[in-house]
Design a protein around this motif. Sequence first.
Motif, PDB file in Angstrom:
ATOM      1  N   ALA A  18       0.837  -1.198   0.000  1.00  0.00           N
ATOM      2  CA  ALA A  18       0.000   0.000   0.000  1.00  0.00           C
ATOM      3  C   ALA A  18       0.875   1.252   0.000  1.00  0.00           C
ATOM      4  CB  ALA A  18      -0.916  -0.007   1.219  1.00  0.00           C
ATOM      5  N   ALA A  19       1.955   1.222   0.773  1.00  0.00           N
ATOM      6  CA  ALA A  19       2.871   2.366   0.816  1.00  0.00           C
ATOM      7  C   ALA A  19       3.556   2.565  -0.532  1.00  0.00           C
ATOM      8  CB  ALA A  19       3.914   2.144   1.911  1.00  0.00           C
ATOM      9  N   PHE A  20       3.924   1.470  -1.187  1.00  0.00           N
ATOM     10  CA  PHE A  20       4.567   1.565  -2.496  1.00  0.00           C
ATOM     11  C   PHE A  20       3.619   2.196  -3.525  1.00  0.00           C
ATOM     12  CE2 PHE A  20       7.003  -2.496  -1.191  1.00  0.00           C
ATOM     13  CZ  PHE A  20       7.973  -1.744  -0.551  1.00  0.00           C
ATOM     14  N   LEU A  21       2.322   1.907  -3.399  1.00  0.00           N
ATOM     15  CA  LEU A  21       1.334   2.402  -4.366  1.00  0.00           C
ATOM     16  C   LEU A  21       1.080   3.900  -4.237  1.00  0.00           C
ATOM     17  CD1 LEU A  21      -1.124  -0.612  -4.178  1.00  0.00           C
ATOM     18  CD2 LEU A  21      -0.021   0.183  -6.271  1.00  0.00           C
ATOM     19  N   VAL A  22       1.606   4.501  -3.191  1.00  0.00           N
ATOM     20  CA  VAL A  22       1.449   5.949  -3.022  1.00  0.00           C
ATOM     21  C   VAL A  22       2.140   6.700  -4.165  1.00  0.00           C
ATOM     22  CG1 VAL A  22       2.086   7.930  -1.594  1.00  0.00           C
ATOM     23  CG2 VAL A  22       1.163   5.858  -0.521  1.00  0.00           C
ATOM     24  N   LEU A  23       3.308   6.202  -4.606  1.00  0.00           N
ATOM     25  CA  LEU A  23       4.051   6.893  -5.666  1.00  0.00           C
ATOM     26  C   LEU A  23       3.249   7.038  -6.960  1.00  0.00           C
ATOM     27  CD1 LEU A  23       6.625   8.266  -6.636  1.00  0.00           C
ATOM     28  CD2 LEU A  23       7.541   6.017  -7.216  1.00  0.00           C
ATOM     29  N   PRO A  24       2.648   5.951  -7.507  1.00  0.00           N
ATOM     30  CA  PRO A  24       1.829   6.154  -8.712  1.00  0.00           C
ATOM     31  C   PRO A  24       0.617   7.051  -8.465  1.00  0.00           C
ATOM     32  CG  PRO A  24       1.666   3.876  -7.932  1.00  0.00           C
ATOM     33  CD  PRO A  24       2.798   4.518  -7.193  1.00  0.00           C
ATOM     34  N   CYS A  25       0.085   7.023  -7.245  1.00  0.00           N
ATOM     35  CA  CYS A  25      -1.046   7.905  -6.946  1.00  0.00           C
ATOM     36  C   CYS A  25      -0.616   9.370  -6.990  1.00  0.00           C
ATOM     37  CB  CYS A  25      -1.622   7.567  -5.565  1.00  0.00           C
ATOM     38  SG  CYS A  25      -2.480   5.979  -5.478  1.00  0.00           S
ATOM     39  N   ILE A  26       0.556   9.668  -6.431  1.00  0.00           N
ATOM     40  CA  ILE A  26       1.089  11.037  -6.481  1.00  0.00           C
ATOM     41  C   ILE A  26       1.375  11.444  -7.929  1.00  0.00           C
ATOM     42  CG2 ILE A  26       3.075  12.474  -5.866  1.00  0.00           C
ATOM     43  CD1 ILE A  26       3.256  10.892  -3.249  1.00  0.00           C
ATOM     44  N   THR A  27       1.929  10.507  -8.693  1.00  0.00           N
ATOM     45  CA  THR A  27       2.214  10.771 -10.111  1.00  0.00           C
ATOM     46  C   THR A  27       0.936  11.113 -10.864  1.00  0.00           C
ATOM     47  OG1 THR A  27       4.071   9.212 -10.018  1.00  0.00           O
ATOM     48  CG2 THR A  27       3.270   9.829 -12.202  1.00  0.00           C
ATOM     49  N   ALA A  28      -0.141  10.395 -10.550  1.00  0.00           N
ATOM     50  CA  ALA A  28      -1.437  10.658 -11.200  1.00  0.00           C
ATOM     51  C   ALA A  28      -1.929  12.062 -10.874  1.00  0.00           C
ATOM     52  CB  ALA A  28      -2.456   9.613 -10.762  1.00  0.00           C
ATOM     53  N   LEU A  29      -1.716  12.509  -9.649  1.00  0.00           N
ATOM     54  CA  LEU A  29      -2.118  13.866  -9.266  1.00  0.00           C
ATOM     55  C   LEU A  29      -1.312  14.912 -10.030  1.00  0.00           C
ATOM     56  CD1 LEU A  29      -2.528  13.565  -5.379  1.00  0.00           C
ATOM     57  CD2 LEU A  29      -4.340  13.990  -7.059  1.00  0.00           C
ATOM     58  N   ILE A  30      -0.010  14.670 -10.142  1.00  0.00           N
ATOM     59  CA  ILE A  30       0.868  15.626 -10.831  1.00  0.00           C
ATOM     60  C   ILE A  30       0.482  15.775 -12.298  1.00  0.00           C
ATOM     61  CG2 ILE A  30       3.244  16.039 -11.612  1.00  0.00           C
ATOM     62  CD1 ILE A  30       4.164  14.675  -8.997  1.00  0.00           C
ATOM     63  N   TYR A  31       0.205  14.636 -12.950  1.00  0.00           N
ATOM     64  CA  TYR A  31      -0.111  14.651 -14.386  1.00  0.00           C
ATOM     65  C   TYR A  31      -1.611  14.653 -14.660  1.00  0.00           C
ATOM     66  CZ  TYR A  31       4.836  13.841 -15.316  1.00  0.00           C
ATOM     67  OH  TYR A  31       6.209  13.964 -15.382  1.00  0.00           O
ATOM     68  N   ARG A  32      -2.398  14.697 -13.579  1.00  0.00           N
ATOM     69  CA  ARG A  32      -3.870  14.751 -13.683  1.00  0.00           C
ATOM     70  C   ARG A  32      -4.408  13.599 -14.536  1.00  0.00           C
ATOM     71  NH1 ARG A  32      -4.987  21.300 -14.390  1.00  0.00           N
ATOM     72  NH2 ARG A  32      -3.891  21.917 -12.469  1.00  0.00           N
ATOM     73  N   GLU A  33      -4.009  12.401 -14.181  1.00  0.00           N
ATOM     74  CA  GLU A  33      -4.414  11.202 -14.928  1.00  0.00           C
ATOM     75  C   GLU A  33      -5.448  10.410 -14.134  1.00  0.00           C
ATOM     76  OE1 GLU A  33      -0.310  10.347 -17.492  1.00  0.00           O
ATOM     77  OE2 GLU A  33      -0.616   9.353 -15.565  1.00  0.00           O
ATOM     78  N   GLU A  34      -6.514  10.030 -14.798  1.00  0.00           N
ATOM     79  CA  GLU A  34      -7.597   9.303 -14.127  1.00  0.00           C
ATOM     80  C   GLU A  34      -7.193   7.886 -13.733  1.00  0.00           C
ATOM     81  OE1 GLU A  34      -9.799   7.740 -18.234  1.00  0.00           O
ATOM     82  OE2 GLU A  34     -10.730   9.319 -17.023  1.00  0.00           O
ATOM     83  N   GLN A  35      -6.101   7.363 -14.322  1.00  0.00           N
ATOM     84  CA  GLN A  35      -5.638   6.018 -13.985  1.00  0.00           C
ATOM     85  C   GLN A  35      -5.238   5.917 -12.509  1.00  0.00           C
ATOM     86  OE1 GLN A  35      -4.710   7.662 -16.669  1.00  0.00           O
ATOM     87  NE2 GLN A  35      -5.020   6.360 -18.461  1.00  0.00           N
ATOM     88  N   GLY A  36      -4.956   7.050 -11.897  1.00  0.00           N
ATOM     89  CA  GLY A  36      -4.574   7.036 -10.492  1.00  0.00           C
ATOM     90  C   GLY A  36      -5.659   6.500  -9.591  1.00  0.00           C
ATOM     91  N   PHE A  37      -6.918   6.607 -10.023  1.00  0.00           N
ATOM     92  CA  PHE A  37      -8.033   6.096  -9.219  1.00  0.00           C
ATOM     93  C   PHE A  37      -7.907   4.591  -9.006  1.00  0.00           C
ATOM     94  CE2 PHE A  37     -12.379   4.345  -8.857  1.00  0.00           C
ATOM     95  CZ  PHE A  37     -12.777   4.994  -7.693  1.00  0.00           C
ATOM     96  N   ALA A  38      -7.495   3.878 -10.047  1.00  0.00           N
ATOM     97  CA  ALA A  38      -7.331   2.426  -9.945  1.00  0.00           C
ATOM     98  C   ALA A  38      -6.273   2.076  -8.903  1.00  0.00           C
ATOM     99  CB  ALA A  38      -6.954   1.837 -11.304  1.00  0.00           C
ATOM    100  N   TYR A  39      -5.185   2.824  -8.900  1.00  0.00           N
ATOM    101  CA  TYR A  39      -4.115   2.572  -7.930  1.00  0.00           C
ATOM    102  C   TYR A  39      -4.569   2.914  -6.514  1.00  0.00           C
ATOM    103  CZ  TYR A  39      -0.962   1.802 -11.838  1.00  0.00           C
ATOM    104  OH  TYR A  39      -0.356   1.282 -12.954  1.00  0.00           O
ATOM    105  N   LEU A  40      -5.395   3.945  -6.408  1.00  0.00           N
ATOM    106  CA  LEU A  40      -5.927   4.333  -5.101  1.00  0.00           C
ATOM    107  C   LEU A  40      -6.859   3.253  -4.555  1.00  0.00           C
ATOM    108  CD1 LEU A  40      -5.925   6.629  -3.022  1.00  0.00           C
ATOM    109  CD2 LEU A  40      -7.929   7.579  -4.188  1.00  0.00           C
ATOM    110  N   VAL A  41      -7.670   2.675  -5.424  1.00  0.00           N
ATOM    111  CA  VAL A  41      -8.588   1.597  -5.013  1.00  0.00           C
ATOM    112  C   VAL A  41      -7.798   0.391  -4.510  1.00  0.00           C
ATOM    113  CG1 VAL A  41     -10.244  -0.119  -5.876  1.00  0.00           C
ATOM    114  CG2 VAL A  41     -10.496   2.286  -6.515  1.00  0.00           C
ATOM    115  N   VAL A  42      -6.754   0.008  -5.245  1.00  0.00           N
ATOM    116  CA  VAL A  42      -5.928  -1.135  -4.830  1.00  0.00           C
ATOM    117  C   VAL A  42      -5.193  -0.825  -3.529  1.00  0.00           C
ATOM    118  CG1 VAL A  42      -4.020  -2.659  -5.494  1.00  0.00           C
ATOM    119  CG2 VAL A  42      -5.666  -1.915  -7.220  1.00  0.00           C
ATOM    120  N   LEU A  43      -4.717   0.416  -3.402  1.00  0.00           N
ATOM    121  CA  LEU A  43      -4.052   0.840  -2.164  1.00  0.00           C
ATOM    122  C   LEU A  43      -4.986   0.675  -0.968  1.00  0.00           C
ATOM    123  CD1 LEU A  43      -1.982   4.125  -1.728  1.00  0.00           C
ATOM    124  CD2 LEU A  43      -3.617   3.410  -0.019  1.00  0.00           C
ATOM    125  N   ALA A  44      -6.219   1.152  -1.124  1.00  0.00           N
ATOM    126  CA  ALA A  44      -7.201   1.035  -0.047  1.00  0.00           C
ATOM    127  C   ALA A  44      -7.506  -0.426   0.267  1.00  0.00           C
ATOM    128  CB  ALA A  44      -8.489   1.774  -0.426  1.00  0.00           C
TER     129      ALA A  44
END
Length: 479
Positions: A18-44
């Motif tokens: 879950a901690a490792f998945l934070v990086l792609p979630c932050i990347t999604a915020l920076i680049y405003r990519e909707e794919q980050g939602f999938a990583y957030l769901v898996v993190l949760a």
Amino acid sequence: MNFSIIRYILGNILYFEAAFLVLPCITALIYREEQGFAYLVVLAGCLVAAFIITRFKPKRRDFYTKEGFATVSLTWILISIVGAIPFVITGEISFAVDALFEIVSGFTTTGSSILTNVEALSHTSLIWRSFSHWIGGMGILVFVLTILPMVGGHNMYMIRAESPGPSVEKLVPKIRKSASLLYIIYIVLTLAQIILLLAGRMPAFDAICTTFGTAGTGGFGIKNNSMAGYSDYVQIVTTVFMILFGVNFSVYFLFVMKRFKQGLKSEEVRTYLLIIAVSIALITANVRESFPSLHEAVQHVAFSVASVITTTGFATADFNAWPTFSKGILVTIMFIGACAGSTGGGLKVSRIILLIKGIKKEMQLFLHPRSVKVIKFEGKPIQGEMIRATCIYFVAYVFLFAISVLLVSFDGFSTETSFTAVVATMNNIGPGMDMVGPTGNFSEFSAASKIVMTFDMLAGRLELFPILLLFVPSTWKRS
């Protein structure tokens, strides 16, 4: 088998994923990519599952070799399955077998890919692929043990099961401190490469992804032409760091402790560097006419040799088009691999040295049956048990390799393709030859072949026996 302690450790592993998945979630915020939602769901999902699994403390803390090997294997399988889920949810790799192949290739630092157009991926997924190399480079459990002393003094059983090479020794009396020292060295080298790449005007995102791939000797590129489109400076820096990450990290520890003479006397590292130098010289002489200048030839050959022997898998030239002699050398060093205790794969230079010395000893015994010959490695006498273990490993390696080639050959591709595809995955290299060369990929293989090669990647990264023991019934008997 103490199942409760294994369950507890796997639960803690999910917290870390879950901690490792934070990086792609932050990347999604920076680049405003909707794919980050999938990583957030898996993190949760990881956090919820981890909380449930770790609510109940293990009844017993007994932890020995059997539990260590099983825990390591199950950890790598678990993080791979969970790590593949975001690819499927985003639809960027919709087929589950392909997604699993891709992320296992990432975590095992292999670099083989089923993607035909890597540049079509979002920044979020690109950073996750590359970050998986960095996570897997030093080992997931080595990282966890630097943070959590989960099983007391029995951590060594997991370290030995996960660390590449014939043997693992403590650098300092406490194993947790040893793991911490290894990661400090790993992080310092990682930061050094990022800084140098940025100094060469490489975009920050590219520099981070490239460094993750280099540090873990994984080689996932973020461009369709891998590293070919970058400047000479970037390619040279990457070449140097690939070689550095292929060195036994115990040598760096000796340097840090100012024991320079002991570090410089490392027989394995000297042999490793000699193999690289000889390979570069021979291949350069063979392909010189294919390049406009000697400088360019040496640069691309050095990059290719460093990439192959360290099992990184980056490419600046299509060595699949080189003469047979040059390709033969590359395939040979694919098997040899990097040093034990490095992030590289392959059989390891130390094993090759021990096998050669063992053969030499047997030949001398044929000529002089009564002679007593002591095999030494790194200046220390080697027990017969170490030679026996090395020979058994080699036999198991050849046996698994032969079966894998046979199974993959059912797809009907050329012998060169099938053979080097297994070489590339089992030795955690990335590219092979022919259809799976630097400009190719693994997308055309059947689902069955991809499963075989996924297993090979895990087996190769875990030094065969931890993953093979999962199929031995006695492993699962309660103790």
